[in-house]
Design an enzyme around this catalytic site. Structure first.
Site, PDB file in Angstrom:
ATOM      1  N   GLY A 179       0.785  -1.257   0.052  1.00 51.37           N
ATOM      2  CA  GLY A 179      -0.114  -0.050  -0.087  1.00 51.37           C
ATOM      3  C   GLY A 179       0.834   1.140  -0.002  1.00 51.37           C
ATOM      4  O   GLY A 179       0.126   2.583   0.017  1.00 51.37           O
ATOM      5  N   PRO A 189       4.401  -5.010  -0.979  1.00 50.37           N
ATOM      6  CA  PRO A 189       4.341  -3.938  -1.844  1.00 50.37           C
ATOM      7  C   PRO A 189       4.308  -4.670  -3.279  1.00 50.37           C
ATOM      8  O   PRO A 189       4.730  -5.559  -3.761  1.00 50.37           O
ATOM      9  CB  PRO A 189       5.631  -3.206  -1.448  1.00 50.37           C
ATOM     10  CG  PRO A 189       6.663  -4.321  -1.103  1.00 50.37           C
ATOM     11  CD  PRO A 189       5.845  -5.477  -0.447  1.00 50.37           C
ATOM     12  N   GLY A 190       3.295  -3.856  -3.998  1.00 44.29           N
ATOM     13  CA  GLY A 190       3.255  -4.149  -5.293  1.00 44.29           C
ATOM     14  C   GLY A 190       3.522  -2.828  -6.168  1.00 44.29           C
ATOM     15  O   GLY A 190       4.834  -2.717  -6.773  1.00 44.29           O
ATOM     16  N   ARG A 191       2.774  -1.758  -5.967  1.00 46.03           N
ATOM     17  CA  ARG A 191       3.057  -0.431  -6.609  1.00 46.03           C
ATOM     18  C   ARG A 191       4.116   0.155  -6.521  1.00 46.03           C
ATOM     19  O   ARG A 191       5.152   0.527  -7.582  1.00 46.03           O
ATOM     20  CB  ARG A 191       1.925   0.416  -6.187  1.00 46.03           C
ATOM     21  CG  ARG A 191       1.652   1.702  -6.978  1.00 46.03           C
ATOM     22  CD  ARG A 191       0.844   2.590  -6.391  1.00 46.03           C
ATOM     23  NE  ARG A 191      -0.459   1.900  -5.823  1.00 46.03           N
ATOM     24  CZ  ARG A 191      -1.753   2.131  -6.711  1.00 46.03           C
ATOM     25  NH1 ARG A 191      -1.690   2.776  -7.699  1.00 46.03           N
ATOM     26  NH2 ARG A 191      -2.637   1.599  -6.202  1.00 46.03           N
ATOM     27  N   ARG A 229      -6.762   3.240 -15.780  1.00 44.04           N
ATOM     28  CA  ARG A 229      -6.722   3.826 -14.351  1.00 44.04           C
ATOM     29  C   ARG A 229      -7.483   5.207 -14.417  1.00 44.04           C
ATOM     30  O   ARG A 229      -7.825   5.419 -13.386  1.00 44.04           O
ATOM     31  CB  ARG A 229      -5.264   3.791 -13.691  1.00 44.04           C
ATOM     32  CG  ARG A 229      -4.774   2.145 -13.778  1.00 44.04           C
ATOM     33  CD  ARG A 229      -3.528   2.288 -12.633  1.00 44.04           C
ATOM     34  NE  ARG A 229      -3.702   2.631 -11.207  1.00 44.04           N
ATOM     35  CZ  ARG A 229      -3.361   3.726 -10.718  1.00 44.04           C
ATOM     36  NH1 ARG A 229      -2.982   4.801 -11.458  1.00 44.04           N
ATOM     37  NH2 ARG A 229      -3.686   4.036  -9.419  1.00 44.04           N
ATOM     38  N   TYR A 286     -10.424   5.260 -11.897  1.00 44.14           N
ATOM     39  CA  TYR A 286     -10.199   6.014 -10.794  1.00 44.14           C
ATOM     40  C   TYR A 286      -9.783   7.381 -10.834  1.00 44.14           C
ATOM     41  O   TYR A 286      -9.595   8.346  -9.917  1.00 44.14           O
ATOM     42  CB  TYR A 286      -9.030   5.491 -10.016  1.00 44.14           C
ATOM     43  CG  TYR A 286      -8.946   3.943  -9.932  1.00 44.14           C
ATOM     44  CD1 TYR A 286      -9.749   3.185  -9.307  1.00 44.14           C
ATOM     45  CD2 TYR A 286      -7.778   3.260 -10.486  1.00 44.14           C
ATOM     46  CE1 TYR A 286      -9.534   1.625  -9.435  1.00 44.14           C
ATOM     47  CE2 TYR A 286      -7.443   1.989 -10.362  1.00 44.14           C
ATOM     48  CZ  TYR A 286      -8.424   1.409 -10.077  1.00 44.14           C
ATOM     49  OH  TYR A 286      -8.487  -0.231 -10.162  1.00 44.14           O
ATOM     50  N   CYS A 335     -13.765   3.470 -28.772  1.00 36.02           N
ATOM     51  CA  CYS A 335     -15.352   4.111 -29.061  1.00 36.02           C
ATOM     52  C   CYS A 335     -15.871   4.476 -27.847  1.00 36.02           C
ATOM     53  O   CYS A 335     -16.828   3.689 -27.587  1.00 36.02           O
ATOM     54  CB  CYS A 335     -16.002   3.372 -29.943  1.00 36.02           C
ATOM     55  SG  CYS A 335     -15.179   3.056 -31.451  1.00 36.02           S
ATOM     56  N   GLU A 336     -15.401   5.337 -27.152  1.00 34.23           N
ATOM     57  CA  GLU A 336     -16.018   5.784 -25.541  1.00 34.23           C
ATOM     58  C   GLU A 336     -15.412   7.067 -25.207  1.00 34.23           C
ATOM     59  O   GLU A 336     -14.148   6.910 -25.170  1.00 34.23           O
ATOM     60  CB  GLU A 336     -15.661   4.553 -24.708  1.00 34.23           C
ATOM     61  CG  GLU A 336     -16.043   4.733 -23.310  1.00 34.23           C
ATOM     62  CD  GLU A 336     -16.450   3.523 -22.538  1.00 34.23           C
ATOM     63  OE1 GLU A 336     -16.342   2.336 -23.264  1.00 34.23           O
ATOM     64  OE2 GLU A 336     -16.025   3.588 -21.254  1.00 34.23           O
TER      65      GLU A 336
HETATM   66  N1  LLP Z   1      -1.570  -7.051  -0.458  1.00 33.57           N
HETATM   67  C1  LLP Z   1      -2.983  -6.976  -0.754  1.00 33.57           C
HETATM   68  C2  LLP Z   1      -4.017  -8.003   0.008  1.00 33.57           C
HETATM   69  C3  LLP Z   1      -3.570  -6.225  -1.777  1.00 33.57           C
HETATM   70  O1  LLP Z   1      -4.929  -6.529  -1.949  1.00 33.57           O
HETATM   71  C4  LLP Z   1      -2.968  -5.183  -2.311  1.00 33.57           C
HETATM   72  C5  LLP Z   1      -3.292  -4.332  -3.400  1.00 33.57           C
HETATM   73  C6  LLP Z   1      -1.391  -5.088  -2.295  1.00 33.57           C
HETATM   74  C7  LLP Z   1      -0.805  -6.060  -1.079  1.00 33.57           C
HETATM   75  C8  LLP Z   1      -0.540  -4.374  -2.900  1.00 33.57           C
HETATM   76  O2  LLP Z   1      -0.671  -3.080  -2.790  1.00 33.57           O
HETATM   77  P1  LLP Z   1       0.193  -1.925  -3.259  1.00 33.57           P
HETATM   78  O3  LLP Z   1       1.540  -2.012  -2.585  1.00 33.57           O
HETATM   79  O4  LLP Z   1       0.301  -2.289  -4.871  1.00 33.57           O
HETATM   80  O5  LLP Z   1      -0.466  -0.553  -3.185  1.00 33.57           O
HETATM   81  N2  LLP Z   1      -5.875  -1.486  -9.222  1.00 33.57           N
HETATM   82  C9  LLP Z   1      -5.745  -0.545  -8.221  1.00 33.57           C
HETATM   83  C10 LLP Z   1      -4.713  -1.079  -7.136  1.00 33.57           C
HETATM   84  C11 LLP Z   1      -5.429  -2.187  -6.352  1.00 33.57           C
HETATM   85  C12 LLP Z   1      -4.645  -2.627  -5.065  1.00 33.57           C
HETATM   86  C13 LLP Z   1      -5.198  -4.070  -4.935  1.00 33.57           C
HETATM   87  N3  LLP Z   1      -4.583  -4.670  -3.888  1.00 33.57           N
HETATM   88  C14 LLP Z   1      -4.914   0.649  -8.988  1.00 33.57           C
HETATM   89  O6  LLP Z   1      -4.589   0.757 -10.103  1.00 33.57           O
HETATM   90  O7  LLP Z   1      -4.535   1.785  -8.275  1.00 33.57           O
END
Ligand code: LLP
Length: 439
Positions: free
Chosen positions: A253, A296-298, A335, A339, A366-367
């Site tokens: 997050g 972490p992902g993002r 995105r 959002y 087409c949107e």
């Molecule tokens: N762990 C869990 C259980 C999660 O649900 C998520 C993200 C993460 C870790 C990773 O979070 P991050 O570090 O990436 O913030 N599609 C949306 C984001 C959806 C996030 C879903 N869960 C966007 O494009 O902003």
């Protein structure tokens, strides 16, 4: 533009007035690989991993470790990087599990999330030796027990607990409050119940708890507050039910910068602050510090990505708006449509021109909602054939891509440590798009 004005230091301008990414001329990359194209900077991905692994080593030690939340961007090459960087992974579907497995990733280090794992998912994950299930609720707990019993194994799980923390991010990614489709809430007493149920299952080994409050979080102390709730809760369960969690997974997050006005988050410092809050609370509650996991992902991949498009038209509507149409759009980056997310855009081959035209950068679907970004400042000279770069697209772009209007997905071109560029995901073809249709 000078190089220090960019939102990430892997972006710059060269002598030809062309935007550079990971040291490479983006106009040249666009010519070589065609557009639209997702670029990724391998050095930056590895750097971001190391920020986490080093901070974890320094501030938590022991078995504590970061996982990469692969929903942010899932393809074989990235799992190879994660393996080499010693990162665990978080997966959310059989598709991600298969991708990691085929990339040679050791699934005993993987955590399987999702609020609805089917019986097939559960069986598939066990078959491939998944390390941990992160269990969302009662029905899933019983389904995992049943499958583990059939296989005569004891399955490691964490329970996803909802701590009741509002992370103050956008609604679609807010998951920490009681009213959420994810997890089992402390507030309702259901978390206590599911823990007792998990402990009573003969083929389940409860390793600890997981919580994830939301994504793109900047608010000061959200993670610390969530950690305090979870540690106090861990202590309560220990006192009342004599069960001590070995692991606490704090989810993902941390927010990243998409535009100049976004704050800069010092991940090492945030992890140090989190460790301090966890250690102090454990001391107060007189419990040992559990193994800490984050996923972490993002913040691992977002700033390691950039998308390049070619301009098809610049439509000027007198007294209204200018529209710059590009050869991709909501199919490769949904995105803004979903959002209203902010992005920084440039005319990559005209970086020395003054940015005097306010426009919407729009896609080819087409949107009307197919918008990459509103109110972008680009040079007046922007015209058909120019290259538009959209920064910070490494997370939740490719992984959320669609085929709306039968538009194929771009390739992913990885700029490797030695500066060479190679396709690690090839461009989808029209034939790929109709390959599943039965004649
Ligand atoms: N762990 C869990 C259980 C999660 O649900 C998520 C993200 C993460 C870790 C990773 O979070 P991050 O570090 O990436 O913030 N599609 C949306 C984001 C959806 C996030 C879903 N869960 C966007 O494009 O902003």
């Amino acid at each position: 533009m000078s190089n220090d004005t960019f939102i990430c230091d892997n972006i710059g301008v060269n002598d030809q007035g062309h935007l550079t990414f990971a040291g490479r001329d983006t106009s040249e990359l666009a010519a070589e690989f065609k557009t639209p194209v997702y670029l990724m900077d391998e050095g930056r991905i590895r750097h971001n991993c190391r920020v986490y692994t080093q901070a974890f080593k320094e501030h938590f030690g022991g078995e504590s470790r970061p996982l990469y939340a692969s929903k942010a961007n899932s393809f074989k090459y990235i799992y190879k990087i994660m393996k080499e960087e010693g990162m665990g992974i978080d997966v959310v579907s059989s598709g991600e599990i298969l991708c990691a497995y085929k990339a040679g990733y050791d699934l005993s280090k993987a955590y399987f999330h999702s609020n609805n794992k089917t019986d097939e998912d559960i069986s598939f994950a066990m078959e491939l030796g998944i390390g941990y299930f992160v269990v969302d609720g009662f029905e899933e707990l019983y389904a995992i027990e049943k499958e583990a019993a059939r296989r005569e194994i004891k399955q490691n799980i964490l329970l996803r607990i909802t701590p009741g923390i509002d992370p103050h991010t956008y609604a679609q990614v807010n998951t920490g409050t009681v009213d959420s489709k994810f997890g089992t809430a402390i507030e309702t007493g259901q978390a206590d119940e599911i823990i007792q149920e998990a402990l009573a299952q003969p083929h389940i080994n409860l390793i600890g708890y997981h919580c994830h409050v939301g994504s793109q979080v900047f608010a000061e102390d959200v993670f610390e507050r969530a950690a305090v709730v979870m540690i106090k809760y861990t202590a309560h369960i220990y006192r009342d039910y004599d069960y001590m969690a070995q692991q606490l997974n704090m989810g993902g997050g941390f927010g990243v910068r998409y535009v100049d006005t976004d704050p800069y988050l010092d991940v090492s410092k945030k992890i140090a602050d989190l460790a301090e809050a966890i250690n102090a609370t454990c001391e107060r509650e007189k419990i040992p510090v559990p193994t800490i996991i984050m996923e972490p992902g993002r913040s691992i991949v977002a700033d390691a990505g950039m998308t390049l498009y070619t301009v098809g038209s610049v439509k000027r509507i007198p007294y209204y708006k200018n529209y710059v149409s590009v050869d991709g759009g909501m199919t490769d980056n949904p995105r803004y449509a979903l959002y209203g997310s902010k992005y920084t855009c440039y005319t990559a081959n005209k970086m020395n021109e003054e940015r005097g035209m306010n426009c919407n950068v729009v896609g080819r679907c087409c949107e009307s909602g197919d918008i990459i970004q509103r109110d972008v400042l680009l040079p007046k000279e922007t015209e058909r054939g120019d290259i538009i770069a959209v920064c910070t697209t490494g997370a939740y772009n490719y992984s959320m891509a669609s085929h709306y209007n039968k538009i194929p997905n771009p390739p992913i071109v990885m700029i490797t440590a030695d500066g060479s560029a190679k396709e690690v995901v090839r461009r989808q073809t029209y034939e790929d798009l109709i390959a599943l249709d039965v004649d």
